[in-house]
Every structure is written in C-alpha cells, then in structure tokens.
Design a protein around this motif. Structure first.
Motif, PDB file in Angstrom:
ATOM      1  N   THR A 216       3.808   4.457  -5.796  1.00 51.91           N
ATOM      2  CA  THR A 216       5.033   3.503  -5.605  1.00 51.91           C
ATOM      3  C   THR A 216       5.031   2.283  -6.455  1.00 51.91           C
ATOM      4  O   THR A 216       5.911   1.485  -6.537  1.00 51.91           O
ATOM      5  CB  THR A 216       5.170   3.237  -4.294  1.00 51.91           C
ATOM      6  OG1 THR A 216       4.198   3.123  -3.531  1.00 51.91           O
ATOM      7  CG2 THR A 216       6.145   4.722  -3.545  1.00 51.91           C
TER       8      THR A 216
ATOM      9  N   GLU B 225      -1.429   0.216  -7.232  1.00 52.40           N
ATOM     10  CA  GLU B 225      -1.688  -0.770  -6.444  1.00 52.40           C
ATOM     11  C   GLU B 225      -2.122  -0.108  -5.047  1.00 52.40           C
ATOM     12  O   GLU B 225      -1.887   0.938  -4.608  1.00 52.40           O
ATOM     13  CB  GLU B 225      -0.571  -1.768  -6.269  1.00 52.40           C
ATOM     14  CG  GLU B 225       0.792  -1.184  -5.506  1.00 52.40           C
ATOM     15  CD  GLU B 225       1.788  -2.429  -5.069  1.00 52.40           C
ATOM     16  OE1 GLU B 225       2.701  -2.676  -5.612  1.00 52.40           O
ATOM     17  OE2 GLU B 225       1.396  -2.918  -4.011  1.00 52.40           O
TER      18      GLU B 225
ATOM     19  N   VAL C 110       4.311   4.246   3.768  1.00 50.81           N
ATOM     20  CA  VAL C 110       5.239   3.863   4.523  1.00 50.81           C
ATOM     21  C   VAL C 110       5.112   2.418   5.056  1.00 50.81           C
ATOM     22  O   VAL C 110       4.092   2.139   5.721  1.00 50.81           O
ATOM     23  CB  VAL C 110       5.611   4.705   5.742  1.00 50.81           C
ATOM     24  CG1 VAL C 110       6.529   4.263   6.684  1.00 50.81           C
ATOM     25  CG2 VAL C 110       5.658   6.190   5.194  1.00 50.81           C
TER      26      VAL C 110
ATOM     27  N   ALA D  11       0.525   1.820  -2.891  1.00 53.46           N
ATOM     28  CA  ALA D  11       0.826   3.051  -3.619  1.00 53.46           C
ATOM     29  C   ALA D  11      -0.159   4.276  -3.550  1.00 53.46           C
ATOM     30  O   ALA D  11      -0.164   5.377  -3.183  1.00 53.46           O
ATOM     31  CB  ALA D  11       0.902   2.980  -5.230  1.00 53.46           C
TER      32      ALA D  11
HETATM   33  C1  LIG Z   1       8.002  -1.197  -0.381  1.00 55.67           C
HETATM   34  C2  LIG Z   1       6.748  -0.311  -0.804  1.00 55.67           C
HETATM   35  C3  LIG Z   1       6.367   0.804  -0.204  1.00 55.67           C
HETATM   36  C4  LIG Z   1       6.776   1.228   0.996  1.00 55.67           C
HETATM   37  O1  LIG Z   1       8.478   1.409   1.145  1.00 55.67           O
HETATM   38  P1  LIG Z   1       9.053   1.008   2.533  1.00 55.67           P
HETATM   39  O2  LIG Z   1      10.341   1.235   2.338  1.00 55.67           O
HETATM   40  O3  LIG Z   1       8.768  -0.241   2.687  1.00 55.67           O
HETATM   41  O4  LIG Z   1       8.376   2.039   3.576  1.00 55.67           O
HETATM   42  C5  LIG Z   1       5.340   1.372  -0.685  1.00 55.67           C
HETATM   43  N1  LIG Z   1       4.658   0.992  -2.088  1.00 55.67           N
HETATM   44  C6  LIG Z   1       5.135   0.039  -2.625  1.00 55.67           C
HETATM   45  C7  LIG Z   1       4.312  -0.347  -3.507  1.00 55.67           C
HETATM   46  C8  LIG Z   1       6.042  -0.565  -2.096  1.00 55.67           C
HETATM   47  O5  LIG Z   1       6.225  -1.673  -2.752  1.00 55.67           O
END
Ligand SMILES: *Cc1c(COP(=O)(O)O)cnc(C)c1O
Length: 420
Positions: free
Chosen positions: A385, A355, A248, A358
């Motif tokens: 992510t 990364e 988050v 993530a």
């Molecule tokens: C943006 C992002 C997040 C978190 O998402 P939010 O909407 O900002 O909470 C997590 N991991 C990665 C790799 C991101 O680019």
C-alpha cells in the motif's frame, strides 16, 4: 473505441446504507447516519449493479484505459475523468516466487501501489475525492492527516489545479511535510493534538465551502479504494488467489478491496471470491480485537512504528470486520519486529521497497503461516500500500547500516570475504 463507450458517463449510485443499522439514504441526504452518529453510522454507497453488468464486461474492459477510470460504471462520479488524473491506478501485480518460498506458501503476488503517483494506495481514494470536488464545483479541497491521505490529496489537487488545504498536528514527520509543501498545498500546522487538527479542518470546510476528504465522513472515498479490489479481480480473473492480504489501520482499505472483488463477481467479470486476511500491527490492533469480541475498545493505548496504520480509534472498523466475515477470512497481528523483517524480505526477495505499514501485509502472511491459517499450497495476493521512501526512519530501523570503510580495495575485500 466502440460507439457504446462514448455515451456520457452517468453515475449508477442508487443510495447509501448505514453499515450499522442498514437505514437507507438518498445521495446528498447525509454524510453519516444521523441515528447512529459519527462513531458508528458510516455509510456505504450502493450501485445499480444489474445495470453496471450490462456494460462492465471482460470484452469492454479489454478496450479501456489502464487506470481506475476503466471501472466508471461502479465509480461515484459523473462525466469524464478529470484531466491530470488519467494515470491513477492499474498498478502492477508482481509474481514473487522467492518471497513465497521464504514465507513457506505456494504462491505470492504483490500488488504494488508504492509506484502510484504519490507513492501510496491512498491515491485511489483522493482521485475520486478530487473528481467529486470538481463535479460539485468546489474550488478547494481539504483534509486532516499527517500521512499518505494528505500527500495523495495534495498530489491530486495539484494535478487538476485545485488548492489543497492540509491540517497537520505538530508531530508531522519532516519527509511527509516536504511532500505536502512540494505539491503546493497550504499546510496548517496546528499547535495541538491530531483530534484538534481534525476538528478544525471540519470547521474550516464548513466555513469556506471546501470539499472535505476526511475518510470518516466521506463515504465516497472507499469507492476509490474499491478499485484496488476491482484490479486484483481483473488481473487474477482466470488465475484466482485463495487469499488477499491487506494491512489495516482505519479499515477503509480492506473494506474497499473486498467490495471491489465482490462487485466484480456480482457483475459477472469473475466467478470466484477470495478470503481477506486483515493484518494489524500488534501494538495497535483495535479492529483485530473487535473482530474477536464484536465490540470496539476505544480506551486501549499502544504503539507501532508502522505509522500509516497507527489508528487507535478507527472509524471504519465495522466495514473492515464485515469484509473479513463475509469473505470467510480472518485477522492476524504482526509485531514491529515481524513488520521490520517483512520490510527486509520484501525488498530483498521481491525487489519492492515497502513502507512499514505496507510490509505489514507480508508480515501477516508469515504470522498466518505460523498459525496454520495458511499452508505450503496457499495462493496469496498481498496489497503493497505504500512506498518505502515515505518513511526513511522506519526503513533504516529495519534494514541495517552500510559498511563504512576507508577508500581502499583491501577494506572492500575484507567485507566481501566475510560475507561468503
Ligand atoms: C492508510 C494506509 C493503510 C491502511 O488503510 P486503512 O484504510 O487506514 O485501513 C495501509 N497502508 C498504508 C501505506 C496506508 O497509507
């Protein structure tokens, strides 16, 4: 395709609701709630889910393409998916038994968005942003970001033939700048802070009629992130997890994933829910704190090397807190050391190079296990992510150095024998 699949796609958006005061707005009426303002008045897009449920069924889904566009009833777009973006979404869910054992939980599956087109979960939001920009006839799109939001927007814009305008601050890491320029974005490196770059982007969008992808003032983007949850629901339909772990930063991603799970239950594709485990970096954890105190502290300063979630003043904190509360979940915080350890074990025990931001989801599982929130039977899905290649410096901090040797076999043997 069945004939009922060929009807023109009409958006089933009904209205937008302020997440703070619950005031309702018609589409196009406001970007943020005028009563609550930009800091509090984030809007949430509502759909006619009764209508959606008539055609969004398991049988219908079985016939649809493996991408976010399979969920068109609950996406805020009209018409067909833009040519060039057909492939976004439907990332694999990967079973990770060795990593589960290492973490001491019963089962772990990793939803790997690191293999999305531009290497991050943000492609889901940018694809919706670009589809809406095309719907609205905008010729150019813009955002202020130094991270994955910008590179995914630059990718999606290039894929459909729109120009992307990206405002970055002077601190932009070189690798991320290279990705933006490679996609042909017009990059404005603003001599000033990130806040100034953000403000300038907003002004430029007004002045030149560009479509603004900045997540804080664009409520439709979280609907793109929702597809992460829609996919998890479908991929786990008959085999549900107890928890879904998500790192988050601003808060949109976890809110979107939770909304996706909830939507699939409301339309009747699944009959279960999962608890959301929100994971923040311990150095920058305003949402985890707001979850405990009920209020966002806008003054606190801190640091984390997980740069994609380094968001000291998040705009979507309330959406994130609501998602965790509604799902009976919780927040945990992981230190940079725990995040670095998670980069290592995710690579070594699951074969996925994540990364730092993530791998934070995996780090949060370890923290939650240590705190007794999870146990040795817990069944967890973690959202991966972003791809590790996004942040080479961060990765190298976590994974150590190569063995430097002269070109002879004896040196190789010494090292091989040391290791055993
Ligand atoms: C943006 C992002 C997040 C978190 O998402 P939010 O909407 O900002 O909470 C997590 N991991 C990665 C790799 C991101 O680019």
């Amino acid at each position: 395709m069945q004939s009922n699949e060929e009807k023109p796609i009409v958006s089933l958006v009904t209205n937008l609701i302020c997440v703070n005061c619950q005031a309702e707005y018609a589409e196009g009426q406001a970007d943020v709630c005028p009563q609550c303002g930009i800091d509090e008045g984030i809007l949430d897009v509502c759909f006619d889910l009764a209508a959606a449920g008539k055609t969004l069924t398991r049988a219908a889904l079985a016939e649809r393409p493996p991408s976010i566009w399979r969920y068109r009833e609950v996406l805020p777009i009209e018409g067909a998916p833009p040519a060039g973006l057909e492939q976004i979404g439907w990332t694999p869910l990967i079973e990770a038994p060795r990593l589960a054992a290492d973490l001491g939980i019963g089962r772990l599956r990793l939803k790997d968005d690191g293999r999305s087109a531009s290497g991050s979960f943000k492609d889901r939001a940018s694809a919706i942003g670009v589809a809406r920009a095309l719907d609205e006839g905008a010729g150019e799109v813009a955002c202020a970001s130094t991270g994955n939001a910008a590179s995914s927007l630059a990718h999606c814009a290039a894929a459909v033939g729109l120009r992307a305008n990206i405002f970055v601050s002077e601190m932009v890491p070189e690798g991320k700048l290279a990705q933006l320029l490679a996609y042909g974005a017009r990059v404005f490196k603003v001599r000033g802070t990130y806040a100034q770059a953000y403000e300038l982007c907003t002004q430029a969008c007004r002045a030149f009629g560009w479509y603004n992808r900045n997540a804080a003032i664009n409520p439709y983007l979280v609907e793109g992130k929702k597809t992460g949850g829609l996919e998890v629901a479908e991929q786990c339909a008959d085999d549900p997890p107890d928890w879904v772990a998500c790192s988050v930063g601003d808060g949109c991603s976890i809110a979107g994933v939770h909304k996706g799970l909830r939507t699939m239950k409301e339309v009747g594709v699944i009959d279960w829910t999962a608890r959301m485990l929100g994971v923040q970096a311990a150095g920058v954890a305003p949402i985890a704190q707001a979850y405990r105190t009920g209020k966002l502290d806008r003054e606190r300063v801190g640091e984390t090397y997980a740069d994609s979630i380094n968001v000291p003043v998040p705009r979507n904190w309330r959406k994130a807190v609501n998602a965790v509360r509604e799902s009976d979940g919780t927040f945990v915080e992981a230190t940079d050391e725990q995040i670095a350890a998670a980069v290592r074990v995710t690579g070594r025990l699951a074969g996925i190079f994540a990364e730092p931001a993530a791998a934070t989801a995996v780090a949060g599982i370890a923290v939650a296990r240590a705190q007794g929130i999870l146990n040795d039977e817990s069944n967890v899905v973690a959202m991966i992510t972003g791809n590790g290649l996004k942040d080479i410096a961060g990765a190298l901090r976590a994974v150590g150095q190569p063995h430097e040797i002269p070109p002879d076999l004896g040196s190789v043997r010494t090292i091989v024998e040391q290791a055993t």
